[in-house]
Design a protein around this motif. Structure first.
Motif, PDB file in Angstrom:
ATOM      1  N   ALA A 201      85.562  48.646  58.223  1.00  0.00           N
ATOM      2  CA  ALA A 201      85.845  47.372  57.567  1.00  0.00           C
ATOM      3  C   ALA A 201      85.014  47.232  56.301  1.00  0.00           C
ATOM      4  O   ALA A 201      83.970  47.877  56.151  1.00  0.00           O
ATOM      5  CB  ALA A 201      85.555  46.207  58.512  1.00  0.00           C
ATOM      6  N   LEU A 202      85.493  46.392  55.405  1.00  0.00           N
ATOM      7  CA  LEU A 202      84.756  46.006  54.201  1.00  0.00           C
ATOM      8  C   LEU A 202      84.344  44.559  54.374  1.00  0.00           C
ATOM      9  O   LEU A 202      85.192  43.687  54.592  1.00  0.00           O
ATOM     10  CB  LEU A 202      85.634  46.167  52.959  1.00  0.00           C
ATOM     11  N   ILE A 203      83.041  44.284  54.292  1.00  0.00           N
ATOM     12  CA  ILE A 203      82.535  42.937  54.556  1.00  0.00           C
ATOM     13  C   ILE A 203      81.859  42.366  53.309  1.00  0.00           C
ATOM     14  O   ILE A 203      80.936  42.984  52.757  1.00  0.00           O
ATOM     15  CB  ILE A 203      81.553  42.960  55.744  1.00  0.00           C
ATOM     16  N   PRO A 204      82.309  41.193  52.842  1.00  0.00           N
ATOM     17  CA  PRO A 204      81.701  40.559  51.663  1.00  0.00           C
ATOM     18  C   PRO A 204      80.317  39.997  51.983  1.00  0.00           C
ATOM     19  O   PRO A 204      80.075  39.500  53.090  1.00  0.00           O
ATOM     20  CB  PRO A 204      82.679  39.432  51.314  1.00  0.00           C
ATOM     21  N   LEU A 205      79.425  40.068  51.021  1.00  0.00           N
ATOM     22  CA  LEU A 205      78.087  39.496  51.103  1.00  0.00           C
ATOM     23  C   LEU A 205      77.933  38.454  50.008  1.00  0.00           C
ATOM     24  O   LEU A 205      78.347  38.678  48.870  1.00  0.00           O
ATOM     25  CB  LEU A 205      77.025  40.578  50.903  1.00  0.00           C
ATOM     26  N   THR A 206      77.336  37.335  50.349  1.00  0.00           N
ATOM     27  CA  THR A 206      77.172  36.251  49.386  1.00  0.00           C
ATOM     28  C   THR A 206      75.696  35.923  49.198  1.00  0.00           C
ATOM     29  O   THR A 206      74.948  35.799  50.170  1.00  0.00           O
ATOM     30  CB  THR A 206      77.911  34.986  49.858  1.00  0.00           C
ATOM     31  N   ARG A 207      75.291  35.815  47.929  1.00  0.00           N
ATOM     32  CA  ARG A 207      73.971  35.328  47.570  1.00  0.00           C
ATOM     33  C   ARG A 207      74.128  34.149  46.614  1.00  0.00           C
ATOM     34  O   ARG A 207      75.244  33.859  46.162  1.00  0.00           O
ATOM     35  CB  ARG A 207      73.134  36.445  46.935  1.00  0.00           C
TER      36      ARG A 207
ATOM     37  N   TYR B 167      68.191  36.141  52.204  1.00  0.00           N
ATOM     38  CA  TYR B 167      69.063  35.086  51.703  1.00  0.00           C
ATOM     39  C   TYR B 167      70.471  35.577  51.376  1.00  0.00           C
ATOM     40  O   TYR B 167      71.227  34.894  50.668  1.00  0.00           O
ATOM     41  CB  TYR B 167      68.420  34.405  50.493  1.00  0.00           C
ATOM     42  N   SER B 168      70.833  36.715  51.900  1.00  0.00           N
ATOM     43  CA  SER B 168      72.220  37.176  51.836  1.00  0.00           C
ATOM     44  C   SER B 168      72.940  36.715  53.097  1.00  0.00           C
ATOM     45  O   SER B 168      72.358  36.695  54.181  1.00  0.00           O
ATOM     46  CB  SER B 168      72.288  38.703  51.731  1.00  0.00           C
ATOM     47  N   SER B 169      74.195  36.360  52.959  1.00  0.00           N
ATOM     48  CA  SER B 169      74.956  35.894  54.121  1.00  0.00           C
ATOM     49  C   SER B 169      76.333  36.530  54.138  1.00  0.00           C
ATOM     50  O   SER B 169      76.828  37.015  53.115  1.00  0.00           O
ATOM     51  CB  SER B 169      75.091  34.362  54.104  1.00  0.00           C
ATOM     52  N   PHE B 170      76.954  36.553  55.310  1.00  0.00           N
ATOM     53  CA  PHE B 170      78.296  37.086  55.471  1.00  0.00           C
ATOM     54  C   PHE B 170      78.918  36.460  56.695  1.00  0.00           C
ATOM     55  O   PHE B 170      78.239  35.785  57.487  1.00  0.00           O
ATOM     56  CB  PHE B 170      78.280  38.620  55.575  1.00  0.00           C
ATOM     57  N   ASN B 171      80.200  36.671  56.866  1.00  0.00           N
ATOM     58  CA  ASN B 171      80.931  36.124  58.006  1.00  0.00           C
ATOM     59  C   ASN B 171      80.628  36.974  59.239  1.00  0.00           C
ATOM     60  O   ASN B 171      81.089  38.113  59.346  1.00  0.00           O
ATOM     61  CB  ASN B 171      82.434  36.124  57.704  1.00  0.00           C
ATOM     62  N   ILE B 172      79.850  36.409  60.149  1.00  0.00           N
ATOM     63  CA  ILE B 172      79.439  37.153  61.339  1.00  0.00           C
ATOM     64  C   ILE B 172      80.633  37.645  62.145  1.00  0.00           C
ATOM     65  O   ILE B 172      80.619  38.749  62.711  1.00  0.00           O
ATOM     66  CB  ILE B 172      78.534  36.286  62.239  1.00  0.00           C
ATOM     67  N   SER B 173      81.705  36.869  62.187  1.00  0.00           N
ATOM     68  CA  SER B 173      82.870  37.263  62.985  1.00  0.00           C
ATOM     69  C   SER B 173      83.476  38.572  62.505  1.00  0.00           C
ATOM     70  O   SER B 173      84.007  39.356  63.303  1.00  0.00           O
ATOM     71  CB  SER B 173      83.936  36.157  62.965  1.00  0.00           C
ATOM     72  N   GLU B 174      83.386  38.838  61.187  1.00  0.00           N
ATOM     73  CA  GLU B 174      83.901  40.097  60.651  1.00  0.00           C
ATOM     74  C   GLU B 174      83.096  41.273  61.169  1.00  0.00           C
ATOM     75  O   GLU B 174      83.627  42.342  61.468  1.00  0.00           O
ATOM     76  CB  GLU B 174      83.883  40.059  59.121  1.00  0.00           C
TER      77      GLU B 174
END
Length: 243
Positions: free
Chosen positions: A6-12, A227-234
């Motif tokens: 999978a490819l998972i986006p990371l947000t800062r 302080y990086s976040s992503f959708n845990i469900s992914e």
């Protein structure tokens, strides 16, 4: 060979990134059906190994890593990617078409797990099988404060110590030291259960956090900037492959 990727986006706060993740599993015979994916130099290295266990770990690492790279970069063919080993044993991606990509690789039994991420966003991953016979060995690598954390949070100490170990090893991969560093320097100072995952922070490395998940008889920890976040469900969709 079974596989998931999978490819998972990371947000800062001021930027966005992605990481690719892949898990594969299979017998040595199933893995060898994919030898065409190896770079010529990798095939030469693989052919030099005499023992099945070493062959198994090599294929689990290379085949899972290339799928993680592909998720991140959309690059193919796999055999154009050479995953070399640096002086301290961390993986190095060598491919003219791929720049500034790093890897973190882990394998256990017949399972290989890899993440590929941009050089600008360091990460590390590790997973281990929970084994009550290893409880004492893992406990010896913990500080008094960590032992108290495990005794307070976990009814099964082996699960707690394995979680701490995977978080520390994932962090050591970011620092590219592996087992050569005293793991007590990577001390965890807080572990909090958040839904189906556990989030930890580090006493001396406050810029990082660990996300850990128990799946069947395994525990997997992903370390990334705090302080990086992503959708845990992914991520859990991929980790459930270990169940």
């Amino acid at each position: 060979m079974k596989t998931i990727a999978a490819l998972i986006p990371l947000t800062r706060k001021n930027s966005e990134h992605h990481f690719g993740i892949s898990i594969i599993s299979g017998s040595i015979k199933a893995l060898e059906l994919n030898l065409a994916e190896l770079h010529p130099k990798e095939l030469e290295i693989y052919s030099s190994y005499k023992h099945e266990r070493r062959k198994m770990s090599y294929l689990l690492g290379r085949l899972s890593a290339k799928r993680a790279i592909s998720e991140l970069t959309h690059f193919n063919p796999f055999n154009a990617i050479f995953i070399d080993v640096a002086v301290f044993e961390f993986p190095v991606v060598k491919c003219l078409a791929i720049q500034n990509i790093q890897l973190s690789i882990s394998h256990c039994n017949n399972i290989g797990l890899s993440i590929a991420f941009p050089e600008s966003h360091p990460m590390g991953i590790d997973f281990e099988e929970i084994n009550t016979n290893n409880r004492g060995v893992l406990k010896d690598q913990m500080t008094l404060e960590e032992i108290q954390l495990v005794e307070y949070l976990f009814s099964e100490e082996a699960k707690g110590y394995t979680l701490l170990w995977t978080a520390k090893e994932a962090l050591s991969k970011i620092f590219r030291t592996g087992l050569m560093i005293d793991f007590k320097l990577l001390e965890l100072d807080e572990i909090v259960k958040k839904g189906t995952v556990w989030e930890s922070t580090f006493k001396y490395c406050g810029q990082y956090k660990a996300i850990s998940y128990f799946s069947g008889t395994y525990v997997c920890s992903l370390v990334l900037p705090k302080y990086s976040s992503f959708n845990i469900s992914e991520l859990l969709k991929v980790f459930k492959f270990l169940d």
